[in-house]
Design a protein around this motif. Structure first.
Motif, PDB file in Angstrom:
ATOM      1  N   ASP A  75      -6.627  -0.308   3.537  1.00  0.00           N
ATOM      2  CA  ASP A  75      -5.514  -0.522   4.463  1.00  0.00           C
ATOM      3  C   ASP A  75      -5.997  -0.812   5.880  1.00  0.00           C
ATOM      4  O   ASP A  75      -5.362  -1.555   6.614  1.00  0.00           O
ATOM      5  N   GLN A  79      -5.036  -3.908   8.715  1.00  0.00           N
ATOM      6  CA  GLN A  79      -4.607  -3.630  10.089  1.00  0.00           C
ATOM      7  C   GLN A  79      -5.558  -4.285  11.096  1.00  0.00           C
ATOM      8  O   GLN A  79      -5.126  -4.908  12.059  1.00  0.00           O
ATOM      9  N   ARG A  82      -5.101  -8.022  11.323  1.00  0.00           N
ATOM     10  CA  ARG A  82      -3.819  -8.350  11.956  1.00  0.00           C
ATOM     11  C   ARG A  82      -3.903  -8.184  13.478  1.00  0.00           C
ATOM     12  O   ARG A  82      -3.522  -9.067  14.245  1.00  0.00           O
ATOM     13  N   VAL A  83      -4.424  -7.016  13.894  1.00  0.00           N
ATOM     14  CA  VAL A  83      -4.509  -6.744  15.334  1.00  0.00           C
ATOM     15  C   VAL A  83      -5.447  -7.753  15.994  1.00  0.00           C
ATOM     16  O   VAL A  83      -5.152  -8.300  17.055  1.00  0.00           O
ATOM     17  N   SER A  85      -6.301 -10.733  15.029  1.00  0.00           N
ATOM     18  CA  SER A  85      -5.802 -12.106  15.095  1.00  0.00           C
ATOM     19  C   SER A  85      -4.768 -12.238  16.202  1.00  0.00           C
ATOM     20  O   SER A  85      -4.725 -13.248  16.903  1.00  0.00           O
ATOM     21  N   PRO A 104      -0.469 -15.480   6.274  1.00  0.00           N
ATOM     22  CA  PRO A 104      -0.161 -15.493   7.710  1.00  0.00           C
ATOM     23  C   PRO A 104      -1.329 -15.991   8.565  1.00  0.00           C
ATOM     24  O   PRO A 104      -1.120 -16.673   9.569  1.00  0.00           O
ATOM     25  N   TYR A 105      -2.561 -15.678   8.149  1.00  0.00           N
ATOM     26  CA  TYR A 105      -3.732 -16.114   8.929  1.00  0.00           C
ATOM     27  C   TYR A 105      -3.997 -17.601   8.711  1.00  0.00           C
ATOM     28  O   TYR A 105      -4.541 -18.279   9.577  1.00  0.00           O
ATOM     29  N   LYS A 195       1.552   6.240  -5.703  1.00  0.00           N
ATOM     30  CA  LYS A 195       1.705   6.571  -4.280  1.00  0.00           C
ATOM     31  C   LYS A 195       1.849   5.332  -3.389  1.00  0.00           C
ATOM     32  O   LYS A 195       2.609   5.338  -2.433  1.00  0.00           O
ATOM     33  N   PHE A 196       1.097   4.302  -3.693  1.00  0.00           N
ATOM     34  CA  PHE A 196       1.148   3.105  -2.856  1.00  0.00           C
ATOM     35  C   PHE A 196       2.082   2.033  -3.440  1.00  0.00           C
ATOM     36  O   PHE A 196       2.124   0.915  -2.943  1.00  0.00           O
ATOM     37  N   GLN A 389       5.419 -10.354   2.507  1.00  0.00           N
ATOM     38  CA  GLN A 389       5.305  -8.902   2.658  1.00  0.00           C
ATOM     39  C   GLN A 389       6.636  -8.234   3.024  1.00  0.00           C
ATOM     40  O   GLN A 389       6.894  -7.090   2.656  1.00  0.00           O
ATOM     41  N   ASN A 393       8.147  -5.122   0.686  1.00  0.00           N
ATOM     42  CA  ASN A 393       8.669  -3.834   1.159  1.00  0.00           C
ATOM     43  C   ASN A 393       9.933  -3.460   0.393  1.00  0.00           C
ATOM     44  O   ASN A 393      10.061  -2.345  -0.131  1.00  0.00           O
ATOM     45  N   PHE A 396       9.151  -2.720  -3.387  1.00  0.00           N
ATOM     46  CA  PHE A 396       8.584  -1.381  -3.602  1.00  0.00           C
ATOM     47  C   PHE A 396       9.661  -0.302  -3.477  1.00  0.00           C
ATOM     48  O   PHE A 396       9.736   0.629  -4.274  1.00  0.00           O
TER      49      PHE A 396
ATOM     50  N   VAL B  65       1.070 -12.344  13.651  1.00  0.00           N
ATOM     51  CA  VAL B  65      -0.030 -13.287  13.459  1.00  0.00           C
ATOM     52  C   VAL B  65       0.345 -14.694  13.933  1.00  0.00           C
ATOM     53  O   VAL B  65      -0.458 -15.377  14.561  1.00  0.00           O
ATOM     54  N   ASN B 260       1.926   8.762   1.781  1.00  0.00           N
ATOM     55  CA  ASN B 260       2.044   7.360   2.189  1.00  0.00           C
ATOM     56  C   ASN B 260       3.507   7.014   2.516  1.00  0.00           C
ATOM     57  O   ASN B 260       3.947   5.881   2.349  1.00  0.00           O
ATOM     58  N   TYR B 279       2.289  -3.135  10.396  1.00  0.00           N
ATOM     59  CA  TYR B 279       1.028  -3.609   9.817  1.00  0.00           C
ATOM     60  C   TYR B 279       1.132  -4.020   8.351  1.00  0.00           C
ATOM     61  O   TYR B 279       0.355  -4.836   7.889  1.00  0.00           O
ATOM     62  N   TYR B 281       4.265  -4.777   6.633  1.00  0.00           N
ATOM     63  CA  TYR B 281       5.390  -5.619   6.253  1.00  0.00           C
ATOM     64  C   TYR B 281       5.716  -6.701   7.282  1.00  0.00           C
ATOM     65  O   TYR B 281       6.823  -7.268   7.261  1.00  0.00           O
TER      66      TYR B 281
END
Lengths: 427, 313
Positions: A75, A79, A82-83, A85, A104-105, A195-196, A389, A393, A396, B65, B260, B279, B281
């Motif tokens: 993870d 992050q 992302r930060v 970029s 996205p990149y 969990k994830f 993404q 969300n 999930f 981004v 989580n 970060y 979504y």
């Protein structure tokens, strides 16, 4: 988001490297340029992946080039990229997955596009299997060099299946009968750590593939069909049914995937939905016999035969200094050279994305998976890489809420579809 | 009207003119700022600027981004308040967390401090033992307690089994109705040490004569606590409550490590939901809007605390 999904419909014969297209003379002649002078390349990679063995060999081969590897967890790297970029300060090269985790990149101009000239110059077209390259492409363009291909499927514990006289499941019905028999004998059919949410998602994806079939499944990923489709509702209903029947371990929805594996090792569970990495990361370190854990093609009863899977690649910052960029490309090109990849296959892990590189004989799980990929099994992206993404969300949340009983399958599907429509309206 | 003119000061050769009183005043006025400047610059760059930039980003729709940000005004705040169900779950969890943090670790910390303040053999060892969880990182605490709560292999359920209390066995972290409470319990284990230490320090500032006098007047231990100890711990108590509140609102890593934010986002806090939106979504605007809300809530507790601390100085 449309084209990459279709591009995942791949014939795995490409994995053999035997059917490799004829490489143009110019591509064969092209040599990657080696920057002169002492150059340090910043590289961000996952701490648990064995990059060091490749870095050492690369630095030995090119003593003037240094790779500075910054280690992240799964993870953290998402992050960090992302930060960085957003701040305009990416590393020269970084590890990434594909699909919506990379797009996205790519769309934002941060990841370097590998033009046909670069592809030829760095040997991507002759070194990397086309299946992996196609999985990595976004809107027809390539923005990274694939290193690994990771199919995900059902593993069963042979000793437990033998003990209860259960044959290897070849069809969906076989699988359900195996689950019922295991449960009747006090064995949890599936060890899962939700969990994830992505480990539960693997089962959901499999059920959608079974009920919806490849064509509708791909259209769902492309957001061209509705998640309110009866086939998707059927898939969610089946997931709920399996949960209610106790086919998953108690409280699986909040367990870490690594916490669920001991159930398998202790003969309390008989199957799990995993990828080949568990051989090196879990089974062998736990002193378990890898021959006792058999990966099967998850029996979706569909044609073409597919399992979910993804490639893992190295991407490059489009704004790196020219020498750093060349050195980063050279590093990725070096580790995807068949000779280098073959030399380090046992340490670097499999399945490799490099032509003609097969797992070592002491890795029966990965060997088996590579073999059935070679025999025609295709790959589709998992939902968390196929959908944007923002929609993931909602997927999930809906999936887990349904598992917990706070949403019906119909309501869960409606919630996902609502997120799809919101996304489409705002993009 | 009489006016006087001071004769010009004669400066011996070789000596520099000493600064005038006005010059000295100017210099002494700016001196503290000169000393503070490096710290202020760093603080501005690493704290103030990101805070302001976050507030600015909360007015845009942006994936974090893409080169373009779309200005949406206060739409992200409206979305949070009207359409983001998880935001309300997180806010409610923060309220429960805050209440629990104010009541449980502070009370236990005070109780332990009262016991450990009396001199007895081994009291130093007990102080270390009870303070020990506080030195562990919350991620480690989360890992320990996650295994304790493991439904099949964990200590909690096995203990209940051994005690014949099978009826109390639970899927502690996967039951959406209760999952937040086991996480709070784990955080409490970690959070007791600091109030205990602060109360111990506070107790040691109370002059023994006060207790002696109360004893002579016939006050028992409870009356002595209520009328001597507790009033004299007022300042310490306020500091403990302020720090506890701020820490409760900042809670993040233990939830991240243990659940989580799940199952199905039922244990999200504002801080974790902010992280996931930003970060994982690609909803930077919504995530930073939560950051602004969280910051505003923290100020409610931080301002009285800062005022109290600066008044003391």
């Amino acid at each position: 988001m449309k084209s990459p999904i279709r591009q995942t419909l791949l014939t795995a014969i490409a994995f053999t490297g035997l059917s490799w297209p004829i490489v143009s003379a110019s591509a064969q002649d092209a040599k990657p340029p080696v920057p002169s002078g002492n150059i340090t390349v910043s590289f961000w990679g996952i701490a648990t992946q064995p990059w060091q063995v490749m870095i050492d060999d690369f630095q030995k081969t090119y003593p003037n080039l240094k790779i500075k590897w910054t280690k992240y967890s799964t993870d953290e790297i998402k992050q960090a990229v992302r930060v960085a970029s957003a701040a305009g300060k990416l590393s020269d090269g970084w590890f990434n997955w594909g699909g919506s985790l990379a797009s996205p990149y790519e769309d934002g101009g941060h990841a370097l596009e590998l033009t046909p000239a670069l592809i030829a110059q760095y040997g991507v077209d002759k070194n990397v299997v086309p299946a992996a390259v196609d999985l990595a492409r976004h809107n027809g363009k390539l923005y990274g060099i694939p290193v690994w291909v990771r199919p995900m499927t059902i593993f069963y514990k042979k000793s437990l299946f033998d003990k209860f006289g259960i044959p290897e499941p070849k069809t969906f019905d076989d699988l359900e009968q195996a689950c019922a028999k295991l449960k009747a004998n006090g064995i949890i059919p599936f060890a899962c750590g939700g969990k994830f949410s992505w480990m539960t998602m693997r089962t959901t994806d499999f059920l959608i593939e079974h009920f919806a079939g490849p064509a509708l499944h791909d259209k769902l990923f492309a957001m061209e069909e509705s998640y309110n489709s009866p086939a998707v509702i059927q898939a969610f209903t089946k997931l709920k049914e399996w949960v209610t029947k106790g086919y998953f371990n108690d409280g699986f929805i909040s367990l870490d995937p690594n916490e669920s594996l001991p159930l398998l090792f202790q003969d309390r569970a008989a199957m799990t939905f995993q990828g080949p990495w568990i051989e090196d990361q879990n089974i062998i370190p736990a002193h378990q016999d890898p021959n006792n854990y058999i990966p099967i093609v998850a029996p979706a009863d569909q044609k073409p035969v597919r399992v979910s899977g993804f490639q893992e690649q190295i991407q490059f910052w489009s704004k790196s200094k020219p020498d750093q960029q060349k050195a980063a490309l050279l590093f990725a090109s070096f580790i995807t050279t068949p000779e280098v990849a073959k030399k380090h296959v046992s340490e670097f892990g499999s399945p490799s994305a490099v032509v003609g590189v097969f797992p070592s004989a002491d890795r029966p799980i990965t060997t088996a998976m590579v073999k059935w990929l070679q025999s025609g099994v295709q790959l589709y992206l998992p939902t968390d890489q196929a959908l944007p993404q923002e929609v993931v969300n909602a997927f999930f949340q809906a999936q887990d809420s349904m598992v917990l009983g706070s949403l019906t399958p119909e309501a869960a599907c409606a919630q996902i579809q609502k997120a799809v429509e919101d996304y489409k309206a705002s993009h | 009207m009489v006016t006087t003119t001071a004769p010009p000061e004669t400066i011996p050769a070789g000596r520099k003119r000493s600064p005038s009183p006005k010059g000295r005043n100017d210099r002494s006025r700016f001196l503290p700022w000169a000393f503070l400047a490096p710290g202020l610059v760093i603080y501005s760059v690493v704290v103030v600027y990101p805070m302001l930039y976050s507030a600015y980003l909360s007015l845009f729709r942006w994936d974090g981004v893409a080169p373009k940000k779309i200005f949406v005004g206060f739409q992200n705040y409206v979305t949070l308040l009207t359409r983001n169900e998880v935001f309300w779950v997180a806010l409610k969890n923060n309220a429960i967390w805050l209440l629990a943090a104010l009541l449980v670790p502070t009370s236990i910390g005070l109780g332990l401090a009262l016991v450990l303040n009396s001199r007895f053999r081994g009291s130093h060892i007990f102080r270390s033992i009870f303070y020990f969880p506080a030195v562990l990182s919350l991620a480690v605490v989360g890992l320990i307690w996650t295994w304790i709560y493991h439904p099949d292999l964990g200590l909690a359920n096995q203990l209940l089994d051994a005690l014949g209390l099978k009826v109390l066995k639970r899927n502690w972290l996967s039951d959406p109705q209760i999952a937040i409470y086991p996480v709070i319990l784990a955080a409490t284990w970690n959070a007791v040490g600091l109030p205990m230490l602060l109360f111990l320090a506070g107790l040691q500032t109370i002059p023994p004569e006060m207790h002696e006098a109360a004893k002579v007047e016939g006050a028992g231990p409870i009356r002595r606590f209520l009328y001597v100890t507790f009033p004299l711990l007022r300042e310490t108590t306020l500091i403990v409550l302020a720090i506890t509140s701020i820490n409760a609102l900042k809670a993040y890593d233990i939830v991240y490590a243990m659940t989580n934010g799940g199952p199905a986002n039922r244990t999200q806090l504002l801080s974790t939901w902010m992280y996931f939106l930003t970060y994982n979504y690609n909803e930077v605007g919504l995530g930073t809007a939560i950051a602004v809300v969280l910051f505003s809530l923290t100020l409610i507790f931080a301002i009285p605390y800062i005022r109290m601390m600066t008044r003391k100085v």
